[in-house]
Write a protein that holds these residues in place. Structure first.
Motif, PDB file in Angstrom:
ATOM      1  N   LEU A   1       1.125  -1.036  -0.010  1.00 12.68           N
ATOM      2  CA  LEU A   1       0.102   0.044   0.134  1.00 12.68           C
ATOM      3  C   LEU A   1       0.522   1.586   0.227  1.00 12.68           C
ATOM      4  N   GLY A   2       0.352   2.056  -0.643  1.00  6.66           N
ATOM      5  CA  GLY A   2       1.737   3.060  -1.160  1.00  6.66           C
ATOM      6  C   GLY A   2       0.981   4.190  -1.153  1.00  6.66           C
ATOM      7  N   THR A   3       1.242   5.848  -0.821  1.00  6.09           N
ATOM      8  CA  THR A   3       0.918   6.901  -1.419  1.00  6.09           C
ATOM      9  C   THR A   3       2.127   7.776  -2.297  1.00  6.09           C
ATOM     10  N   SER A   4       1.848   8.934  -2.733  1.00  8.25           N
ATOM     11  CA  SER A   4       2.742   9.941  -2.946  1.00  8.25           C
ATOM     12  C   SER A   4       3.314  10.700  -2.563  1.00  8.25           C
ATOM     13  N   GLY A   5       2.515  10.502  -0.730  1.00  9.38           N
ATOM     14  CA  GLY A   5       2.714  12.132  -0.191  1.00  9.38           C
ATOM     15  C   GLY A   5       2.399  12.726   0.569  1.00  9.38           C
ATOM     16  N   GLN A   6       1.221  12.950  -0.337  1.00  7.04           N
ATOM     17  CA  GLN A   6       0.833  14.080   0.070  1.00  7.04           C
ATOM     18  C   GLN A   6       0.059  13.798   1.481  1.00  7.04           C
ATOM     19  N   ASN A   7       0.077  12.913   1.234  1.00  8.44           N
ATOM     20  CA  ASN A   7      -0.833  12.670   2.924  1.00  8.44           C
ATOM     21  C   ASN A   7      -0.243  12.715   4.269  1.00  8.44           C
ATOM     22  N   ILE A   8       1.037  12.811   3.749  1.00 13.50           N
ATOM     23  CA  ILE A   8       2.242  12.665   5.391  1.00 13.50           C
ATOM     24  C   ILE A   8       3.036  14.082   5.101  1.00 13.50           C
ATOM     25  N   ASP A   9       2.446  14.847   4.085  1.00 13.91           N
ATOM     26  CA  ASP A   9       2.988  16.033   4.056  1.00 13.91           C
ATOM     27  C   ASP A   9       1.991  16.868   5.242  1.00 13.91           C
ATOM     28  N   ASP A  10       0.584  16.491   4.456  1.00 11.93           N
ATOM     29  CA  ASP A  10       0.538  17.083   5.419  1.00 11.93           C
ATOM     30  C   ASP A  10       0.327  17.266   7.212  1.00 11.93           C
ATOM     31  N   LEU A  11       0.755  15.803   7.507  1.00 15.88           N
ATOM     32  CA  LEU A  11       0.750  15.726   9.009  1.00 15.88           C
ATOM     33  C   LEU A  11       1.943  15.903   9.299  1.00 15.88           C
ATOM     34  N   ARG A  12       2.900  16.278   8.621  1.00 14.31           N
ATOM     35  CA  ARG A  12       3.774  16.998   9.183  1.00 14.31           C
ATOM     36  C   ARG A  12       3.204  18.858   9.722  1.00 14.31           C
ATOM     37  N   HIS A  13       2.715  19.008   8.875  1.00 17.39           N
ATOM     38  CA  HIS A  13       2.961  20.627   8.528  1.00 17.39           C
ATOM     39  C   HIS A  13       1.408  20.144   9.722  1.00 17.39           C
ATOM     40  N   TYR A  14       0.943  19.562  10.041  1.00 20.75           N
ATOM     41  CA  TYR A  14      -0.086  19.927  11.175  1.00 20.75           C
ATOM     42  C   TYR A  14      -0.806  19.012  12.387  1.00 20.75           C
ATOM     43  N   ALA A  15       0.098  17.979  12.726  1.00 24.85           N
ATOM     44  CA  ALA A  15      -0.434  17.442  13.635  1.00 24.85           C
ATOM     45  C   ALA A  15       0.945  17.911  14.420  1.00 24.85           C
ATOM     46  N   VAL A  16      -0.339  17.024  16.093  1.00 26.70           N
ATOM     47  CA  VAL A  16       0.473  18.405  17.349  1.00 26.70           C
ATOM     48  C   VAL A  16       1.830  16.990  17.580  1.00 26.70           C
ATOM     49  N   ASN A  17       2.640  17.490  18.005  1.00 25.46           N
ATOM     50  CA  ASN A  17       3.735  16.986  18.151  1.00 25.46           C
ATOM     51  C   ASN A  17       3.673  15.825  16.849  1.00 25.46           C
ATOM     52  N   GLY A  18       4.214  16.162  16.082  1.00 26.33           N
ATOM     53  CA  GLY A  18       4.812  15.733  14.964  1.00 26.33           C
ATOM     54  C   GLY A  18       5.870  15.322  15.040  1.00 26.33           C
ATOM     55  N   GLU A  19       5.852  13.463  14.457  1.00 24.22           N
ATOM     56  CA  GLU A  19       7.741  13.193  14.842  1.00 24.22           C
ATOM     57  C   GLU A  19       7.864  13.028  13.140  1.00 24.22           C
ATOM     58  N   SER A  20       9.016  12.462  12.778  1.00 17.96           N
ATOM     59  CA  SER A  20       9.489  12.401  11.125  1.00 17.96           C
ATOM     60  C   SER A  20       8.786  11.602  10.763  1.00 17.96           C
ATOM     61  N   ALA A  21       8.700  11.432   8.960  1.00 20.07           N
ATOM     62  CA  ALA A  21       7.599  10.647   7.703  1.00 20.07           C
ATOM     63  C   ALA A  21       7.696   9.928   8.515  1.00 20.07           C
ATOM     64  N   CYS A  22       8.571   9.134   7.905  1.00 17.01           N
ATOM     65  CA  CYS A  22       8.438   7.612   8.648  1.00 17.01           C
ATOM     66  C   CYS A  22       7.062   6.676   9.530  1.00 17.01           C
ATOM     67  N   GLN A  23       7.698   7.599  10.487  1.00 19.86           N
ATOM     68  CA  GLN A  23       7.556   8.002  11.999  1.00 19.86           C
ATOM     69  C   GLN A  23       5.801   7.725  11.816  1.00 19.86           C
ATOM     70  N   LEU A  24       5.566   9.554  11.273  1.00 16.87           N
ATOM     71  CA  LEU A  24       4.112   9.753  11.035  1.00 16.87           C
ATOM     72  C   LEU A  24       3.282   8.618  10.094  1.00 16.87           C
ATOM     73  N   ALA A  25       3.886   7.906   9.078  1.00 20.39           N
ATOM     74  CA  ALA A  25       3.394   6.899   8.264  1.00 20.39           C
ATOM     75  C   ALA A  25       3.253   4.983   8.995  1.00 20.39           C
ATOM     76  N   ALA A  26       4.062   5.121  10.148  1.00 19.27           N
ATOM     77  CA  ALA A  26       3.919   4.452  11.315  1.00 19.27           C
ATOM     78  C   ALA A  26       2.365   5.036  12.230  1.00 19.27           C
ATOM     79  N   GLU A  27       2.549   5.865  12.788  1.00 22.60           N
ATOM     80  CA  GLU A  27       1.181   5.730  13.785  1.00 22.60           C
ATOM     81  C   GLU A  27      -0.495   5.880  12.855  1.00 22.60           C
ATOM     82  N   SER A  28      -0.367   6.442  11.545  1.00 15.80           N
ATOM     83  CA  SER A  28      -1.414   6.543  10.713  1.00 15.80           C
ATOM     84  C   SER A  28      -1.469   5.133  10.276  1.00 15.80           C
ATOM     85  N   LEU A  29      -1.052   4.083  10.487  1.00 20.33           N
ATOM     86  CA  LEU A  29      -1.546   2.823  10.705  1.00 20.33           C
ATOM     87  C   LEU A  29      -2.073   1.622  12.338  1.00 20.33           C
ATOM     88  N   ARG A  30      -1.486   3.065  12.751  1.00 17.99           N
ATOM     89  CA  ARG A  30      -2.211   2.662  14.299  1.00 17.99           C
ATOM     90  C   ARG A  30      -3.112   3.147  14.208  1.00 17.99           C
TER      91      ARG A  30
END
Length: 462
Positions: free
Chosen positions: A346-375
């Motif tokens: 399963l994959g994306t071109s990155g817009q979903n994780i870019d948006d999380l990096r912009h607006y997530a509270v206490n955001g982490e690295s792109a890879c960690q945010l991607a793993a968090e979205s699975l949880r």
């Protein structure tokens, strides 16, 4: 394959019977397709309602396991929380922050609807610092309540996440959070195929952010990339390893077409699209060289000629006159699902994780945010709040139905990988990997289908 055969012959044989070696396509990607007539006049409340209704029972099950047993009672409606007694509530997270862009302001300023403007980042890492101005709420059909407490200072959250929150009401009517719980990754995961015997490991090559332009349609590094994949570059050992690539995935941002002129213009040069058509033809020739040898899947990205809103629909196959002649070429959606030799991706071109990096509270690295979205069991929770998406009414396609073996995210700053697990008892694990922008990094990622290990390869000048 016999070692005394030229690599070009080996790759030609591989392409000739690739359908037997590689089972790839859009199996699960159908869920990201928008069938029938597209209607953009609907409101987004139905999407939020559907998300909450689907994920709430799953979150309640997880919360019951963690906090149940008669010790803590569940308050079914957030506005029914009363007094200082310990309880837990379930709802959708909403984050109010001054850092969020205003679409109305942007329309007023430009008279043109484009991607929400991303403000300058003072620390240069592509993220807003939203935690100072952010106000976090939990809401359901009854209303919303503000979340406060020490736990909120370290929890990674984003608007649209469905969560269970353990805590108690404060005298001021807020909810003091002690712990959070999410739906978690689905337990369902197809078994990994048995590894091939000997040294016959097979690989998927991920590349993103080629960003071909009219001035630089096919760069030297892109030419070297094609030669590397085709087994025409490097030592004999390198070429032999390249012959084990059974699938190439282009994860978005294939080209950068110039923006069309705004409004009506009498300037014939402004309406001349011949240069853009030439760029598309040159990129198609580049892709055709690869598709002639190995199955190739192309996903749209932020700058590609496709829908702006998620899920992006496939780039029209009419733009790939040469590539589409090969059976292994697939133009698919973003996000996308595919299966290669029994391994689900399963994959994306990155817009979903870019948006999380912009607006997530206490955001982490792109890879960690991607793993968090699975949880969170949702790969694009900020849609439609800050990430544009289609106004679905009957379903939320971004909810995970099963745990893939691999979750990849394109167009990131750097290559990275990590494991995300559904739980010790379930045993489902997903390899999460980020793919760097090729135009700036000249790097691709190779995934070993047997071990799910990742290798970063630099293609081009150091």
């Amino acid at each position: 394959m016999p070692k005394n055969e030229p690599l070009v012959v080996q790759r030609a044989k591989q392409a000739g019977h690739g359908a037997q070696q590689v089972s790839s396509g859009e199996n699960g990607a159908q869920s990201f397709r928008i069938s029938g007539r597209r209607v953009y006049t609907r409101q987004f409340d139905q999407l939020y309602y559907k998300r909450l209704n689907e994920l709430k029972p799953l979150v309640a099950e997880q919360a019951g396991r963690r906090w149940g047993g008669g010790k803590v009672q569940w308050t079914p409606r957030v506005l029914n929380v009363e007094g200082p007694g310990l309880t837990y509530i379930i709802g959708t997270v909403f984050i109010d922050s001054d850092a969020k862009p205003s679409t109305l302001d942007e329309v007023e300023r430009t008279h043109w609807i484009a991607d929400p403007i991303v403000a300058a980042d003072e620390e240069g890492d592509g993220r807003y610092r939203t935690h100072e101005s952010a106000v976090v709420h939990l809401e359901d059909e009854s209303g919303r309540i503000r979340l406060v407490g020490k736990e909120m200072a370290k929890a990674t959250l984003a608007s649209g996440v469905v969560a269970a929150v353990l805590g108690a009401e404060t005298p001021s009517g807020e909810f003091d959070v002690a712990e959070l719980c999410f739906a978690g990754m689905p337990d369902a995961q197809p078994p990994l195929p048995q590894a091939p015997s000997g040294d016959n490991d097979e690989y998927v090559a991920f590349v993103s952010g080629l960003n071909a332009t009219i001035d630089q349609p096919v760069t030297l590094e892109m030419q070297l990339l094609a030669e590397y994949i085709l087994g025409s570059l490097g030592s004999e050992d390198t070429q032999r390893a390249c012959a084990q690539i059974v699938q190439v995935v282009v994860a978005g941002d294939l080209m950068e077409l110039p923006a069309p002129p705004l409004g009506h213009t009498e300037d014939p040069k402004a309406n001349d699209r011949r240069a853009s058509a030439k760029l598309v033809a040159q990129v198609d020739d580049f892709l055709a060289d690869i598709a002639a040898s190995v199955p190739l899947l192309v996903m749209p990205g932020r700058g590609d000629p496709a829908d702006v809103s998620m899920p992006q629909q496939p780039i029209n196959r009419g733009m790939f006159g040469q590539s589409r002649q090969f059976s292994g070429f697939v133009s698919t959606t973003n996000p996308a699902c595919l299966t290669v030799n029994g391994v689900s991706l399963l994959g994306t071109s990155g817009q979903n994780i870019d948006d999380l990096r912009h607006y997530a509270v206490n955001g982490e690295s792109a890879c960690q945010l991607a793993a968090e979205s699975l949880r969170w069991r949702h790969i694009a929770p900020t849609a439609p709040d800050t990430l544009w998406c289609y106004p679905f009414t009957g379903r939320d396609p971004f909810i995970l139905e099963h745990s893939p073996h691999v979750y990849f995210v394109g167009n990131q700053d750097a290559a990275d990988s990590a494991w995300a697990a559904a739980g010790a008892s379930a045993g489902a694990r997903t390899r999460v990997l980020t793919v760097p922008v090729f135009k700036s990094s000249h790097k691709i990622v190779l995934l070993n289908l047997s071990t799910l290990d990742c290798t970063v390869v630099h293609v081009g000048r150091k």
